[in-house]
Design a protein around this motif. Structure first.
Motif, PDB file in Angstrom:
ATOM      1  N   CYS A 170      -4.074  -1.740  -4.759  1.00 45.73           N
ATOM      2  CA  CYS A 170      -4.065  -2.883  -3.839  1.00 45.73           C
ATOM      3  C   CYS A 170      -5.305  -3.741  -3.990  1.00 45.73           C
ATOM      4  CB  CYS A 170      -3.905  -2.397  -2.407  1.00 45.73           C
ATOM      5  SG  CYS A 170      -5.182  -1.247  -1.881  1.00 45.73           S
ATOM      6  N   GLU A 220      -1.053   3.083  -3.716  1.00 42.88           N
ATOM      7  CA  GLU A 220      -0.455   1.992  -4.480  1.00 42.88           C
ATOM      8  C   GLU A 220      -1.566   0.991  -4.697  1.00 42.88           C
ATOM      9  OE1 GLU A 220       3.075   1.467  -5.526  1.00 42.88           O
ATOM     10  OE2 GLU A 220       1.753   0.267  -6.805  1.00 42.88           O
ATOM     11  N   HIS A 223       0.868  -1.170   0.000  1.00 42.05           N
ATOM     12  CA  HIS A 223       0.000   0.000   0.000  1.00 42.05           C
ATOM     13  C   HIS A 223       0.907   1.223   0.000  1.00 42.05           C
ATOM     14  CE1 HIS A 223      -3.557  -2.435   0.957  1.00 42.05           C
ATOM     15  NE2 HIS A 223      -2.764  -3.115   1.760  1.00 42.05           N
ATOM     16  N   HIS A 281      -9.367  -0.549  -3.556  1.00 43.94           N
ATOM     17  CA  HIS A 281      -8.256   0.405  -3.469  1.00 43.94           C
ATOM     18  C   HIS A 281      -8.762   1.834  -3.305  1.00 43.94           C
ATOM     19  CE1 HIS A 281      -4.617   2.522  -4.415  1.00 43.94           C
ATOM     20  NE2 HIS A 281      -4.989   2.848  -5.646  1.00 43.94           N
ATOM     21  N   MET A 324      -9.873   2.907   0.113  1.00 47.21           N
ATOM     22  CA  MET A 324      -8.911   2.818   1.209  1.00 47.21           C
ATOM     23  C   MET A 324      -8.436   4.217   1.583  1.00 47.21           C
ATOM     24  SD  MET A 324      -5.671   0.318   1.486  1.00 47.21           S
ATOM     25  CE  MET A 324      -4.414   0.596   2.740  1.00 47.21           C
ATOM     26  N   CYS A 341      -4.724   5.770   0.076  1.00 48.54           N
ATOM     27  CA  CYS A 341      -3.790   4.725  -0.334  1.00 48.54           C
ATOM     28  C   CYS A 341      -3.531   4.954  -1.812  1.00 48.54           C
ATOM     29  CB  CYS A 341      -4.371   3.332  -0.148  1.00 48.54           C
ATOM     30  SG  CYS A 341      -3.315   2.073  -0.911  1.00 48.54           S
TER      31      CYS A 341
HETATM   32 CU   LIG Z   1      -4.025   0.081  -0.452  1.00 50.07          CU
END
Ligand SMILES: [Cu+2]
Ligand code: HEM
Lengths: 580, 381
Positions: free
Chosen positions: B232, B230, B160, B236, B239, B228
């Motif tokens: 994921c 990155e 993340h 995502h 997040m 977040c």
């Molecule tokens: Cu993430």
């Protein structure tokens, strides 16, 4: 402008007869499927990559439509986010592996490299055909794998997400692996062709810049692609056998994957953009009717970019937690690549200065390229600089930057190249007015799509988001409307080309006034490319061209200045373009 | 036609609504912001200083040198070495300047000062848990103005990346290792009045708190976004959490105290529901029967569950507790073993509260009150 009386000695190969022309000298579907002629293979690649682009483009529109609304507009229900993730993965993977990497080298390169070099074919015609079939098989495999398994890792396959997600990463990576071989074969073939098959008189510094660019690209293809192959095999081994290279659960390190991956994929970015530089050098010089400025600087800078490109992969990982020293070294190396790229742009501008510019469709694309690529390059500086990259990494700023380079750069150059060599490839002229309108729509649509994304990114909008905070809605909507316009422009351009096949006027050998060898043969070229050994001279010396207004074509006026040696030495292979 | 169409009408006004923001950036919320924005502007102005003249030159060439077809070019100059050396070396000097400036600021951003306030961060699919020590966990990041703050970050599943645009700070969180970042917030959150908060609370009665809509936390603080960034997996884009900057350490301490445990005036059901929303359960388990990443909580308690191993299990106190502490021990058939463990992050009272909450939303829950006493005994073993 009446130039009806041409000086004595004007030469032009005229029009090809039915039998001499590579499109018609043999017929039937098998004569295409088993052809060893690089021109036919190039044309088949062209159809292939354009189909891939159409699929990738529709997926892009789906992405943009979804982002019309902060909560997601296009896909709905509990699986909306999953669908979105699969769509952007598909879009990215198809555009990168199936469109942009093979587009210029495999489609245009295959057609042009031997003709521009003055050779009859590439070094290994059978390898060439097999590389096309590998591409076709790989593409089919890849697309079915992607669509059936719903891959959702993003085109980068980052671990440990890719080793743990339940979508079929293995099938997709196998597809990419096969495509890698196709790319290696093409590169190898060009290196051999350019090294060994130059006809008499074609020294390195008499080579058109497109060939220099292709040569540099081929070096990267041959050296870097195997690394991708190994990385993908390791990924598969990791998933099936848990050997513990990338997954921390088995004592691996996920960042190792990123090092492997970018060690290929950063140079791959140059596989995408270097051939585009080659095309633009040809386009600007021919349509300005002026000697390219700084030939040697441009040629050397291609090679410099190819080599330096191997040293900068770490700039994709500034936030991953490398040591400070490593990070700073990668930043410094990154800046070294920007110098040769900047030099090229200056050279193109200087070429236009005091030229005689024709605002043809290819020139329109060349001009948009200079505009868009300069923005792409300059915004790269924000990402190469450490302090600003920490803020911008993995935001829409990055999305905008690489689309300016890859779409604004490579795709635009590809389109320019297709329009430039279209008369040569198919023997028909298209409608210039419509060609230019399409180019304008593409330019406006492209900027509408991606300019707002720079602002989105620096205001903090992360990439790969299926839903987003309402404060970003306006900029996202602007971007979507831009994308729709871009779609219209691309469709328009495609229609212009298709209509020319039916209604286009017959193309003369040299419609634009180019000096490189492909303009010395008929349009379309004969099966063996040249009726008699072409006369090699400076590829950018425009002195001896005259405009023949009556027939709307350029003709060469001076008799051959430099004859091929009286007796061709034995060592020169027969396939080097001359008939012994 | 497009649901969010009205915002198009307000395009640029909304962009500049907050006086602290500029066209390019969110508000400058940390000591890095000014530095990063300065470097950004430096590059921007240098870039424009090249871009505008270059494009003007190209446009001028187009105006001046577009000629009728067949016209010969005025000149065939093919090179000019002094000129080419100038335009190679000149820009290089500017590039070195950018590189040096960017690297100096980067080093500042890498080295946390001694004695920084330390917050533990755990990232998981798809949420955040901030660890304030002494057993206090909360998904929001609460820190103090002008106090250098260090985040010690780990991930339980995939990579993340923690990004706070207002702070111009970002760092990946890689499973298998700790990654650190630090910053010094310079702008405090504001607190809206109790009446206003009560009004908002009433509006969102029954639904989970919508930070984006209300623009304040459930406790009435304005906040900075934390993303977040990155990729994921599925959620995502959900997040996200928020950063609240307190004016003083005392205020933060009071907040931590208030969040350390269930207050005596709060029922277990209510506390359990709060934890369900706050600790990331809601991301994967619905309470309306929808199948998300994990099984829905609706009518779960007291039902029989088929397991991936082929056995069946009765959802009782023990099973719920085990699923929270060791989620991979008994995986329900049809689901992936992806839930993170909350071992050490939830007190016994927290777990009991969650159980109470599950009972309250299940038709299958046995109604005898004796069950609660039993569970106390068994979990003490
Ligand atoms: Cu993430
Ligand atoms: C019609 C024009 C296009 C539009 C509107 C478009 C739009 C987009 C959008 C919205 C994303 C998602 C960004 C994100 O969520 O992070 C994306 C990703 C991407 N696009 Fe495009 N795109 C277009 C053309 C292209 C072309 C021609 C290429 C390649 C040559 C390309 C390569 C990529 C790549 C590599 C990604 C990243 C995928 C990933 O994040 O995994 N795009 N594009």
């Amino acid at each position: 402008m009446s130039n009806a009386t041409l000086p004595a000695g004007a030469r032009d190969p005229g029009y090809p007869t039915e039998r001499e022309n590579y499109l018609t000298n043999s017929s039937g579907i098998l004569s295409w499927l088993f052809t060893l002629d690089h021109k036919r293979i190039g044309l088949m690649y062209l159809v292939g990559v354009m189909s891939a682009f159409a699929i990738g483009g529709l997926l892009a529109l789906a992405i943009r439509l979804h982002l019309l609304d902060p909560e997601g507009w296009m896909f709905s229900g509990a699986e909306a986010n999953n669908i979105y993730n699969q769509v952007f993965t598909l879009h990215g993977a198809i555009m990168v592996f199936l469109f942009i990497i093979p587009s210029i080298p495999a489609a245009l390169g295959n057609f042009l490299v031997p003709v521009m070099l003055g050779a009859k074919d590439v070094g290994f015609p059978r390898l060439n055909l097999s590389s096309f079939y590998l591409w076709l098989f790989g593409a089919f495999f890849f697309v079915t794998a992607l669509f059936s398994s719903g891959l959702d890792t993003g085109w980068t396959f980052y671990t440990p997400y890719s080793t743990t997600t339940d979508t079929s990463v293995i099938l997709a990576t196998l597809g990419a692996f096969i495509l890698g071989f196709s790319s290696i074969f093409t590169g190898l073939n060009f290196i051999v062709t350019i090294n060994t098959m130059r006809p008499p008189g074609m020294t390195w510094f008499k080579m058109p810049l497109f060939l220099w660019a292709t040569y540099a690209t081929s070096i990267i293809q041959v050296l870097a692609t195997p690394v991708l192959g190994i990385t993908l095999l390791l990924l598969i081994a990791e998933r099936t056998m848990h050997i513990g290279i990338f997954d921390p659960e088995f004592n691996g390190d996920p960042v190792t994957y990123q090092h492997f991956f970018w060690f290929y994929s950063h140079p791959a970015v140059y596989i995408m953009i270097l051939p585009a530089f080659g095309i633009i050098s040809e386009l600007i010089s021919v349509h300005s009717h002026k000697h390219i400025f700084g030939y040697r600087f441009i040629a050397y800078s291609s090679i410099a970019i190819a080599l330096l490109g191997f040293l900068v992969w770490g700039h994709h990982m500034f936030t991953a937690g490398m040591s400070s020293l490593t990070t700073i070294v990668f930043s410094a190396l990154t800046f070294t690549v920007s110098v040769p790229s900047a030099i090229k742009v200056f050279n193109w501008l200087a070429t236009m200065y005091k030229g005689s510019i024709s605002l043809t469709t290819p020139m329109c694309y060349a001009i948009s390229f200079v505009f868009l690529f300069t923005i792409g390059g300059l915004t790269g500086l924000f990402l190469g600089t450490l302090a600003t990259d920490l803020h911008l990494h993995d935001t829409y700023f990055v999305v905008a930057h690489f689309h300016y380079v890859m779409v604004g750069g490579t795709l635009i150059a590809f389109l320019g190249g297709v329009f430039h060599w279209w008369p040569k490839m198919v023997g028909k002229l298209y409608n210039e007015t419509h060609g230019r309108i399409a180019a304008l729509l593409v330019f406006l649509g492209f900027n509408g799509t991606f300019l707002p994304q720079f602002v989105l990114g620096s205001r903090g909008m992360p990439r790969r988001y299926a839903t987003y905070d309402p404060e970003f809605a306006t900029l996202h909507q602007l971007s979507t409307f831009g994308a729709l316009l871009l779609g219209v422009g691309l469709l328009y351009a495609f229609i212009v080309l298709m209509v020319s096949l039916v209604k286009g006027r017959r193309a003369p050998a040299n419609p634009w006034g180019g000096v490189t060898l492909e303009w010395q043969c008929t349009s379309p070229p004969p099966y063996y490319n040249f009726e008699r050994p072409p006369v090699v001279g400076d590829p950018y010396d425009f002195h001896n061209l005259e405009w023949d207004a009556e027939n709307e074509r350029y003709v060469t006026t001076e008799p051959e200045r430099k004859l091929a040696p009286e007796s061709t030495p034995e060592e020169v292979p027969a396939h080097a373009g001359g008939q012994k | 036609m497009f649901p969010a169409n009205e915002s198009l009408a307000m395009t640029f006004p909304t962009l500049l609504a907050d006086l602290n923001e500029s066209f390019w950036f969110p508000i400058q919320g940390s000591s890095f912001a000014e530095e990063v924005d300065w470097v950004y502007d430096l590059i921007l102005y240098i870039s424009l200083a090249f871009f505008i003249p270059m494009m003007a030159f190209m446009a001028w060439c187009l105006v001046k040198y577009i000629k009728a077809r067949g016209t010969k070019a005025e000149s065939q100059t093919s090179h000019n070495t002094p000129l080419e050396l100038t335009w190679s070396i000149g820009p290089s000097v500017l590039l070195v300047w950018m590189f040096v400036q960017g690297s100096i600021s980067f080093l500042d951003m890498r080295t946390p000062p001694e004695g920084s306030y330390d917050v533990g961060v755990q990232a998981f699919k798809w949420g955040w848990t901030m660890d304030y020590g002494n057993g206090v966990f909360h998904p929001e990041l609460h820190i103090v103005k002008d106090e250098p703050t260090k985040l010690s970050m780990r991930s339980t599943d995939v990579i993340h990346s923690l990004f706070i645009p207002a702070f111009r700070a970002k760092k990946d969180i890689v499973p298998g290792r700790y990654n650190y970042m630090w910053f010094k917030p310079t702008v405090a959150s504001e607190k809206i009045s109790d009446e206003e908060l009560a009004k908002l609370k009433k509006q969102s009665e029954g639904a989970t708190w919508d930070y984006d809509m209300h623009q304040v936390t459930p406790e009435g603080y304005t906040f900075f976004d934390l993303y977040c960034t990155e990729y994921c997996g599925k959620n995502h884009s959900e997040m996200q959490t928020v950063v609240v900057v307190h004016e003083t350490q005392a205020e933060l301490d009071a907040w931590i105290k208030a969040n350390s445990a269930r207050g005596s005036d709060v029922s277990q059901e209510a506390w359990g529901e709060l934890l369900y929303n706050r600790r990331g359960c809601a991301g994967c388990h619905s309470i309306d029967g929808t199948k998300l990443v994990g099984p829905s909580f609706k009518d779960l308690y007291g039902s029989e569950h088929p397991l991936a191993s082929g056995d069946n299990v009765l959802v009782d106190e023990n099973y719920v507790r085990e699923s929270i502490i060791a989620p991979k021990a008994k995986v329900v058939a049809g689901y992936q073993p992806v839930m993170p463990s909350y071992k050490g992050q939830l007190s016994d009272d927290d777990i009991d509260s969650i159980i109470a909450f599950l009972k309250s939303i299940s038709e299958n829950a046995p109604s005898e009150p004796a069950a609660e006493a039993e569970s106390e005994e068994e979990s003490a073993e």
